[in-house]
Design a protein around this motif. Sequence first.
Motif, mmCIF file in Angstrom:
data_model
loop_
_atom_site.group_PDB
_atom_site.id
_atom_site.type_symbol
_atom_site.label_atom_id
_atom_site.label_comp_id
_atom_site.label_asym_id
_atom_site.label_seq_id
_atom_site.Cartn_x
_atom_site.Cartn_y
_atom_site.Cartn_z
ATOM 1 N N GLN A 142 6.369 -1.730 -5.570
ATOM 2 C CA GLN A 142 5.085 -1.183 -5.143
ATOM 3 C C GLN A 142 5.313 0.049 -4.283
ATOM 4 N N GLU B 203 3.707 1.802 -1.015
ATOM 5 C CA GLU B 203 2.800 1.500 0.088
ATOM 6 C C GLU B 203 2.639 2.705 1.008
ATOM 7 N N SER C 91 8.223 -0.779 -1.809
ATOM 8 C CA SER C 91 8.268 -2.188 -1.420
ATOM 9 C C SER C 91 8.717 -3.003 -2.628
#
Length: 235
Positions: free
Chosen positions: A82, A84, A97
């Motif tokens: 991910q 972020e 992440s």
Amino acid sequence: MNNDLNYQRMLGNPFSFPGILMNKYVSLGLNETEMMVILHICFFQQQGIMFPTTDELAKKVTLSERDVALILRKLVQRNLLQIEDVQEENMRSQAYSLNGLWHLAFAETVYPEPEKKTDKEEEAAIFILFEQEFGRPLSPFEIETVTLWLDEDMQPPSLIKAALREAVLMSKLNFRYIDRILREWKRKGIRSVDQARKQSKSFHENQRPTAAAVRSEQQAPARDVSIYYNWLEED
């Protein structure tokens, strides 16, 4: 003695990585190349570089920058990686992440098979189509945007494709404009290409100049707006 000193120096700079992933990465659907990119992301982050660029990662492996970008895109698509937003004092930045990957690695069950392979293939084709229209690889932020349309907004791939075509034909090829189209369609309850077809046709027909406006412009020929919904004839 010198060798002993060298070994001590190496052991003084350890790299921490969950060993369980080494045992489970195959069952999670990862190959060795993807694992190496993940390892380098972890290594960069342990050095304080939370969002290494594709160029920085490519220099650490025997892959081109484009190949690294494709791997990152696949990991994001599968929710193993991910991107972020990080707010630190007055500075805003981004960071990778791997929480999605750790969650699966430490789960008792292996990585689940996609519910419908054809749907996943269609989603993957969306990224390829965007790269073809933009004429370049997508940035991590752009990949995340498309992923959010698919996963959080639950936009059908066919509708995202339609919004992209609309932006291309309107000569407004940017993610902000495409996002605005999708949000407007969602607000109006449009969930299929057929509904988008009717909406787009109605919109462009309303943009045609009236007879009075044409006369006031010294009989200037009406602009042919039919090209703006040629895409509607396609599936």
